[in-house]
Design an enzyme around this catalytic site. Structure first.
Site, PDB file in Angstrom:
ATOM      1  N   LYS A 209      -6.271   3.816 -11.393  1.00  0.00           N
ATOM      2  CA  LYS A 209      -5.519   5.031 -11.727  1.00  0.00           C
ATOM      3  C   LYS A 209      -4.641   4.787 -12.956  1.00  0.00           C
ATOM      4  O   LYS A 209      -4.624   5.566 -13.878  1.00  0.00           O
ATOM      5  CB  LYS A 209      -4.680   5.443 -10.517  1.00  0.00           C
ATOM      6  CG  LYS A 209      -3.892   6.700 -10.733  1.00  0.00           C
ATOM      7  CD  LYS A 209      -3.131   7.090  -9.481  1.00  0.00           C
ATOM      8  CE  LYS A 209      -2.111   8.166  -9.844  1.00  0.00           C
ATOM      9  NZ  LYS A 209      -1.260   8.550  -8.737  1.00  0.00           N
ATOM     10  N   GLU A 215      -5.042  -7.293 -11.447  1.00  0.00           N
ATOM     11  CA  GLU A 215      -6.296  -7.741 -10.822  1.00  0.00           C
ATOM     12  C   GLU A 215      -7.504  -7.063 -11.469  1.00  0.00           C
ATOM     13  O   GLU A 215      -8.479  -7.725 -11.870  1.00  0.00           O
ATOM     14  CB  GLU A 215      -6.309  -7.401  -9.319  1.00  0.00           C
ATOM     15  CG  GLU A 215      -5.348  -8.215  -8.474  1.00  0.00           C
ATOM     16  CD  GLU A 215      -3.981  -7.570  -8.332  1.00  0.00           C
ATOM     17  OE1 GLU A 215      -3.614  -6.748  -9.204  1.00  0.00           O
ATOM     18  OE2 GLU A 215      -3.283  -7.890  -7.355  1.00  0.00           O
ATOM     19  N   GLY A 269      -3.063   6.945  -5.279  1.00  0.00           N
ATOM     20  CA  GLY A 269      -4.131   5.943  -5.221  1.00  0.00           C
ATOM     21  C   GLY A 269      -4.781   5.849  -3.851  1.00  0.00           C
ATOM     22  O   GLY A 269      -6.011   5.862  -3.722  1.00  0.00           O
ATOM     23  N   ARG A 270      -3.962   5.779  -2.802  1.00  0.00           N
ATOM     24  CA  ARG A 270      -4.538   5.581  -1.460  1.00  0.00           C
ATOM     25  C   ARG A 270      -5.134   6.861  -0.867  1.00  0.00           C
ATOM     26  O   ARG A 270      -5.659   6.859   0.237  1.00  0.00           O
ATOM     27  CB  ARG A 270      -3.502   4.964  -0.519  1.00  0.00           C
ATOM     28  CG  ARG A 270      -2.171   5.677  -0.483  1.00  0.00           C
ATOM     29  CD  ARG A 270      -1.093   4.851   0.200  1.00  0.00           C
ATOM     30  NE  ARG A 270       0.229   5.466   0.106  1.00  0.00           N
ATOM     31  CZ  ARG A 270       1.041   5.338  -0.938  1.00  0.00           C
ATOM     32  NH1 ARG A 270       0.682   4.615  -1.973  1.00  0.00           N
ATOM     33  NH2 ARG A 270       2.231   5.919  -0.943  1.00  0.00           N
ATOM     34  N   GLU A 355       1.432   1.618   3.302  1.00  0.00           N
ATOM     35  CA  GLU A 355       1.982   1.802   1.953  1.00  0.00           C
ATOM     36  C   GLU A 355       2.699   3.155   1.873  1.00  0.00           C
ATOM     37  O   GLU A 355       3.612   3.340   1.078  1.00  0.00           O
ATOM     38  CB  GLU A 355       0.861   1.714   0.901  1.00  0.00           C
ATOM     39  CG  GLU A 355       1.385   1.498  -0.515  1.00  0.00           C
ATOM     40  CD  GLU A 355       0.313   1.089  -1.524  1.00  0.00           C
ATOM     41  OE1 GLU A 355       0.070  -0.115  -1.719  1.00  0.00           O
ATOM     42  OE2 GLU A 355      -0.306   1.981  -2.121  1.00  0.00           O
ATOM     43  N   HIS A 386     -13.685  -9.044  22.839  1.00  0.00           N
ATOM     44  CA  HIS A 386     -13.824 -10.485  23.044  1.00  0.00           C
ATOM     45  C   HIS A 386     -12.885 -11.274  22.143  1.00  0.00           C
ATOM     46  O   HIS A 386     -13.056 -12.470  21.952  1.00  0.00           O
ATOM     47  CB  HIS A 386     -15.283 -10.899  22.784  1.00  0.00           C
ATOM     48  CG  HIS A 386     -16.241 -10.198  23.706  1.00  0.00           C
ATOM     49  ND1 HIS A 386     -16.605 -10.706  24.924  1.00  0.00           N
ATOM     50  CD2 HIS A 386     -16.855  -8.988  23.607  1.00  0.00           C
ATOM     51  CE1 HIS A 386     -17.432  -9.857  25.522  1.00  0.00           C
ATOM     52  NE2 HIS A 386     -17.593  -8.797  24.740  1.00  0.00           N
ATOM     53  N   LYS A 511       4.829  -8.060  -7.780  1.00  0.00           N
ATOM     54  CA  LYS A 511       4.059  -8.035  -9.037  1.00  0.00           C
ATOM     55  C   LYS A 511       4.908  -8.618 -10.159  1.00  0.00           C
ATOM     56  O   LYS A 511       4.428  -9.418 -10.958  1.00  0.00           O
ATOM     57  CB  LYS A 511       3.696  -6.589  -9.413  1.00  0.00           C
ATOM     58  CG  LYS A 511       2.609  -5.958  -8.587  1.00  0.00           C
ATOM     59  CD  LYS A 511       2.252  -4.603  -9.200  1.00  0.00           C
ATOM     60  CE  LYS A 511       1.447  -3.751  -8.254  1.00  0.00           C
ATOM     61  NZ  LYS A 511       1.279  -2.367  -8.716  1.00  0.00           N
TER      62      LYS A 511
HETATM   63  O1  F6P Z   1      -0.686  -1.834  -4.606  1.00  0.00           O
HETATM   64  C1  F6P Z   1      -0.065  -0.892  -5.383  1.00  0.00           C
HETATM   65  C2  F6P Z   1      -1.018   0.072  -6.001  1.00  0.00           C
HETATM   66  O2  F6P Z   1      -0.319   0.795  -6.950  1.00  0.00           O
HETATM   67  C3  F6P Z   1      -1.702   0.986  -4.996  1.00  0.00           C
HETATM   68  O3  F6P Z   1      -0.924   2.053  -4.605  1.00  0.00           O
HETATM   69  C4  F6P Z   1      -2.921   1.376  -5.752  1.00  0.00           C
HETATM   70  O4  F6P Z   1      -3.870   1.951  -4.916  1.00  0.00           O
HETATM   71  C5  F6P Z   1      -3.327   0.042  -6.313  1.00  0.00           C
HETATM   72  O5  F6P Z   1      -2.106  -0.572  -6.657  1.00  0.00           O
HETATM   73  C6  F6P Z   1      -4.240   0.093  -7.492  1.00  0.00           C
HETATM   74  O6  F6P Z   1      -3.694   0.800  -8.545  1.00  0.00           O
HETATM   75  P1  F6P Z   1      -4.572   1.286  -9.735  1.00  0.00           P
HETATM   76  O7  F6P Z   1      -5.583   2.233  -9.228  1.00  0.00           O
HETATM   77  O8  F6P Z   1      -3.600   1.945 -10.686  1.00  0.00           O
HETATM   78  O9  F6P Z   1      -5.214   0.085 -10.362  1.00  0.00           O
END
Ligand code: F6P
Length: 542
Positions: A209, A215, A269-270, A355, A386, A511
């Protein structure tokens, strides 16, 4: 309109619920069922193919009526209207919250900052459809003229968990494309996933987003480098597409404008799998089935918006969760799907729920004096039986659980389905009825056992609460409904707790510190860190 700002713990119904909790201290589910032959029907609700039995909960009519009163006290109705109207209810980020607009039939205009967003939503959908059709039919080809066989989704959090869960959940409906997910910055995750992929036939979907996430950008950069080890530079435009709100950063990364699938900042995002973030889902199952997923969610939106709270499934489930968390002092809740396809459902829900509602500051910026989100976890049954069910049955912690099961399996093997569902029904029954000392004694007497010292270990107290969601069959549409159900449950709980469910400032500190640790790796300087962290860093660097 902004969200109402009401401290729930000061409302009349919260106080009444506290008194009511003491009244129910000896509440026994089994005897409630004997006293009231229509208890099961009274505490059930249904919508389309979803049936909710919530009668195995530590509640009576008064509990539910007080909880409904609490919803009035906190002005839930007004909050729902504000959300669906596109009001800026994500106040801490100055944004509307409109994932619901992505799955409406777009007949009713929705305005954000005076602009009707529905034509834009429809346009992105058309772009997704046309792209997916071409890739699936093999018309969109890789640089060497071969059709795509593999898709790699590069994203994390909401840009990974929703799509990964749905692609897995709808495995039965998938086409020939093999869809992989790379999320972790762990290089082993990246290289393990790509080691057997053929760059000539692999499509990479970078989903972020913000397009600033460490990452995703690191993984995308590594993968592009790996890709260019064998492919020519011009091939990037055939093989890399991106989903983002940050068009400038995506372009800087080298993605062609026509390969960008835009999303909007009014989608969290979520909650974003319904947007272009769901591109990998649409590639995996085809656009029409992706639409069915959206349609199912859209139906649940209508149910949530229009159904009286007493029959409203997300509202009822939110109320029950509030009852346990805030009055029974419950700290964890389980979600147990009886379908291996829903293997990743609880993992996905962890981000969606925790979150959103894992917050200790209310809408006034004050520390709350009540619990907010529980810890949510789970694994499919029967595997989990189990593993951790021992604790559910005989542990010292009260853990309310949602059991989710399907009447029809997908491969239609009756023997397996009957055995699966027998376990599904038996577990909630066992958790509720338990096994008394008399029953244990009678069992061991029947076996002719003389030593009775084993008795205490075989007793089950029972009285452990569960919800049962019984759904006809796992389809794109029913899955859409199920996911949207939990999304709305999250919303209701956030309203009750008077918190902002749609920001995530709690992920920022880690972060920030990670980037400070990383730069201290480079200058080999650990002195700015606390003694424990410094010691660990020294060990890593030596
Ligand atoms: O973990 C924090 C966060 O901002 C989430 O809310 C989001 O889904 C994720 O990182 C990834 O963010 P992006 O889509 O901006 O890479």
């Amino acid at each position: 309109m902004s969200l109402p700002n009401i401290n729930p713990s000061l409302t009349p119904h919260w106080k009444a619920l506290q008194i009511h909790f003491d009244e129910l201290i000896d509440f026994d589910l089994k005897s409630e069922f004997s006293k009231n032959p229509s208890r099961a029907e009274a505490f059930s609700a249904s919508f389309e193919d979803i049936f909710l039995d919530y009668s195995k909960n530590l509640i009576n009519e008064k509990t539910m009526s007080l909880l409904m009163g609490l919803l009035k006290d906190v002005k839930l109705k007004e909050a729902i209207e504000a959300q669906f109207n596109g009001d800026i209810i994500n106040q801490t980020e100055s944004r509307a919250v409109l994932h619901t607009a992505l799955r409406s039939n777009n007949a009713i205009p929705v305005y954000v900052d005076g602009e009707n967003i529905t034509p834009g939503v429809a346009e992105v959908k058309r772009k997704i459809k046309s792209f997916c059709d071409q890739v699936i039919l093999g018309q969109q080809k890789g640089y060497s003229g071969k059709s795509f066989s593999d898709v790699v989704n590069i994203g994390i959090g909401g840009s990974d968990l929703g799509p990964a869960m749905v692609v897995d959940a709808l495995g039965f409906y998938r086409n020939h494309l093999k869809v992989h997910f790379i999320s972790n910055i762990d290089g082993d995750h990246v290289f393990e996933t790509i080691k057997n992929l053929n760059p000539e036939t692999t499509l990479f979907v970078i989903v972020s987003k913000t397009f600033t996430t460490q990452e995703t950008l690191t993984n995308a950069t590594t993968i592009r480098k790996w890709f260019l080890e064998t492919a020519p530079d011009y091939a990037v435009s055939n093989h890399f597409v991106a989903v983002s709100t940050n068009i400038e950063k995506v372009t800087d990364f080298g993605i062609e404008p026509e390969n960008i699938f835009p999303m909007n900042d009014w989608v969290g995002g979520r909650f974003s799998m319904w947007s272009a973030v769901g591109l990998s889902i649409a590639l995996a199952i085809g656009y029409e089935k992706f639409e069915s997923l959206l349609e199912g969610a859209g139906h649940m939106d209508q149910h949530f918006k229009d159904t009286p709270f007493e029959q409203n499934i997300p509202v009822i489930m939110a109320c029950l969760s509030v009852w346990y968390i805030n009055f029974h002092d419950v700290q964890t809740e389980g979600v147990i799907p009886y379908s291996q396809y829903l293997n990743q459902f609880s993992t996905y829900l962890q981000q969606a729920i925790m979150e959103s509602n894992g917050k200790y500051v209310d809408r006034n910026g004050h520390k709350v004096n009540y619990r907010t989100s529980s810890v949510v976890w789970g694994e499919p049954g029967t595997n989990s039986q189990h593993a951790f069910f021992q604790l559910l049955h005989q542990g010292t912690t009260l853990i309310p659980c949602d059991f989710i099961g399907f009447k029809k399996s997908l491969f239609e093997n009756k023997e397996h389905q009957d055995k699966l569902m027998a376990n599904f029904f038996a577990q909630t029954e066992a958790l509720m009825v338990g096994k008394s000392e008399e029953e244990v004694l009678s069992e061991i007497n029947q076996k002719g056992m003389v030593d009775k010292s084993i008795v205490p270990f075989k007793i089950f107290e029972g009285n452990r609460p569960t919800n049962t969601l019984l759904i006809d069959q796992l389809t794109p549409k029913s899955l859409g409904r199920l996911i949207a159900l939990y999304e709305h449950k999250i919303f209701v709980q956030g309203v009750v707790w008077n918190i902002f469910s749609f920001d995530q400032y709690g992920v920022e500190l880690g972060k920030q510190l990670a980037s400070s640790v990383l730069s201290d790796f480079d200058n080999l300087n650990v002195s700015s860190h606390d003694a424990s962290t410094a010691q660990l860093m020294r060990r890593y660097l030596n």
